[in-house]
Design an enzyme around this catalytic site. Structure first.
Site: not given
Ligand SMILES: [Zn+2]
Length: 187
Positions: A143-146
């Site tokens: 799950h993408l996270h910046q």
């Protein structure tokens, strides 16, 4: 101070043991016991903390701000105080998987996070970025996270910038409230 009371009363099998577990690792308990809450029509795999967080109360999830497509949440394992993550609600892994509205709002939230953190804590600088894939260091690669990591001059001298720093949950809750208020005021 229910946590302390539970601690004092610990000793039976009447549910207080669970209270003690929660006292020490409440956020982990939330993630472990949290049920998948399907909504919005896209798949939310059970156990993904970034899918679960938006469905939990703010004090548990540490969500700071919610947008239409993305949200900002405090990192449970901050490199520095105020370390935020900007995540799409959708369970996608790769930056190229983001659609246009998600891409735009993720950028806007990253800017807002910087402004808010600067406002409340006078950060001197930031590390921004995404680790893409487990080999690149992503803890939850699916799950993408910046990352938005505030930096202060000399912080590396007394804090492990790389690696996981243990922080008291109450401190995280206070930090969340501070940032959430500042974010709402700036919006
Ligand atoms: Zn997810």
């Amino acid at each position: 101070m229910t946590g302390a009371e539970r601690h004092t009363g610990y000793g039976g099998d009447d549910g207080l043991a669970d209270g003690l577990d929660r006292l020490w690792t409440p956020h982990r308990m939330t993630y472990i016991s949290g049920e998948d809450r399907p909504e919005g029509g896209y798949e939310k795999p059970a156990g993904c903390p970034f899918c679960l967080a938006p469905g939990l109360p703010a004090e548990e999830s540490l969500v700071v701000a919610r947008g239409e497509h993305v949200y900002a949440v405090l990192n449970l394992y901050p490199y520095n105080p105020g370390h935020l993550l900007v995540c799409p609600y959708r369970h996608v892994a790769d930056y190229t998987d983001l659609d246009e509205p998600e891409t735009v709002e993720l950028a806007a939230f990253t800017k807002a996070a910087m402004r808010v953190i600067r406002h409340v804590s006078s950060a001197h600088g930031f590390n921004l970025g995404m680790n893409q894939g487990g080999v690149a260091g992503a803890g939850i690669a699916a799950h993408l996270h910046q990352h938005v990591v505030p930096r202060w001059g000399g912080d590396a001298n007394f804090m492990p910038v790389i690696g996981r720093t243990k922080v008291l949950p109450q401190l995280l809750a206070d930090t969340r409230e501070l940032l959430a208020k500042a974010w709402a005021a700036a919006a």
